[in-house]
Design an enzyme around this catalytic site. Structure first.
Site, short mmCIF file in Angstrom:
data_model
loop_
_atom_site.label_atom_id
_atom_site.label_comp_id
_atom_site.label_asym_id
_atom_site.label_seq_id
_atom_site.Cartn_x
_atom_site.Cartn_y
_atom_site.Cartn_z
N GLY A 16 0.72 -1.42 0.09
CA GLY A 16 0.06 -0.02 0.11
C GLY A 16 1.04 1.31 0.12
O GLY A 16 1.89 1.40 -0.52
N ILE A 17 0.38 2.27 0.73
CA ILE A 17 0.93 3.65 0.74
C ILE A 17 2.45 3.48 1.32
O ILE A 17 3.35 3.99 0.88
CB ILE A 17 0.18 4.51 1.70
CG1 ILE A 17 -1.07 4.81 1.03
CG2 ILE A 17 0.92 5.80 2.08
CD1 ILE A 17 -2.17 5.64 1.74
N ARG A 37 6.73 -6.24 10.83
CA ARG A 37 6.34 -7.28 11.59
C ARG A 37 7.10 -8.63 10.73
O ARG A 37 7.47 -9.49 11.26
CB ARG A 37 5.21 -7.47 12.24
CG ARG A 37 4.93 -8.57 13.22
CD ARG A 37 3.67 -8.61 13.76
NE ARG A 37 2.63 -8.70 12.99
CZ ARG A 37 1.41 -8.63 13.20
NH1 ARG A 37 1.06 -8.72 14.49
NH2 ARG A 37 0.35 -8.60 12.59
N TYR A 157 -11.07 5.04 15.03
CA TYR A 157 -10.20 5.30 13.99
C TYR A 157 -9.93 6.91 13.73
O TYR A 157 -8.92 7.47 13.49
CB TYR A 157 -10.23 4.54 12.42
CG TYR A 157 -9.50 4.83 11.48
CD1 TYR A 157 -8.18 4.16 11.40
CD2 TYR A 157 -9.90 5.82 10.42
CE1 TYR A 157 -7.42 4.53 10.26
CE2 TYR A 157 -8.99 6.14 9.41
CZ TYR A 157 -7.76 5.36 9.23
OH TYR A 157 -6.67 5.49 8.25
#
Length: 267
Positions: A16-17, A37, A157
């Protein structure tokens, strides 16, 4: 080569980003560390990028383990002697539990806010002494359009992403005299795997009806904003928020209805 030989650390960077940011920074001449991770996946991505002539390395980071934010900073400093740019890209939310105010348990709200804020607070706290010692640096935090515009769900969020913006401004003020710049990028709906695989076509289309630039953003377009804040082009820029969202939220709230009416008149 706006980032020539700068040492850059990007969290949550295997897709992704985050991955687009790694590639964009490496393309500009930086030595880029992918903090992840899943080191196996990160190493594979690094090998692919290094085969293209870039300088990409890996370092372990687990967003649920606060100590790993400190150890990733120390490891990069040990290997490179410095960190010029820290990109805090991590962010998470569980749409099954992160709902509206009536239906979200406090424990779930707190967990979302805690982990998203900690990803910025702890890593920034760990890197600032090193940036002070080396004479400066840049921190770029990835927030979200959800941190700028209230939503009908995902309250944890949204609050955490809004808090990241204000936290960033505070850090910017507190570290400016040490030549440390802190800025924020707020992506809109972006065509990442997470969006494409988890949001229905109906929701995507609905969102785009309210976006003047009638398409999703590309991860590379978000990464371009990060490169600007990381580079010396932004040497006099700190505490700023750049929304890369195609104009979402910019027009009148009845924008989508007006577009529909305009289309009907043409027919």
């Amino acid at each position: 080569m706006r980032l020539q030989d700068k040492v850059i650390l990007v969290t949550a960077s295997t897709r992704g980003i985050g991955l687009a940011t790694v590639q964009a920074c490496a393309k500009e001449g930086a030595i880029v560390y992918m903090a992840a991770r899943n080191l196996e996946r990160a190493s594979q991505r690094a090998e692919e990028l290094n085969a293209m002539g870039y300088r990409v390395r890996t370092v372990y980071n687990d967003a649920t383990d606060l100590e790993s934010y400190r150890t990733m900073i120390e490891e990069v400093v040990k290997l490179e002697g410095r960190i010029d740019v820290l990109v805090n890209n991590f962010g998470t939310s569980d749409p099954k539990t992160d709902l509206d105010i009536e239906h979200t348990r406090w424990e779930d709200f707190q967990a979302t806010v805690d982990i998203n804020l900690a990803s910025v607070f702890v890593s920034s706290q760990a890197v600032i002494p090193h940036m002070k010692k080396q004479g400066g640096g840049s921190i770029v935090n990835i927030s979200s359009i959800g941190g700028l515009t209230p939503d009908i769900a995902r309250i944890g969020y949204a609050v955490s992403k809004d808090a990241i913006i204000y936290l960033s401004k505070n850090i910017a003020v507190q570290t400016a005299r040490s030549n440390i710049r802190v800025n924020v990028v707020c992506p809109g709906q972006t065509a990442t795997d997470a969006v494409m695989n988890n949001m229905s076509k109906e929701f995507q289309d609905f969102f785009l009806r309210h976006t003047p630039i009638q398409r999703m953003g590309k991860p590379e377009e978000i990464a371009a904003a990060v490169v600007y804040f990381a580079s010396d082009d932004a040497a006099y820029t700190t505490g700023q928020v750049m929304a890369v969202h195609g104009g979402f939220g910019l027009p009148t709230p009845v924008y989508a209805d007006m577009i529909d009416l305009s289309a009907d008149r043409k027919h």
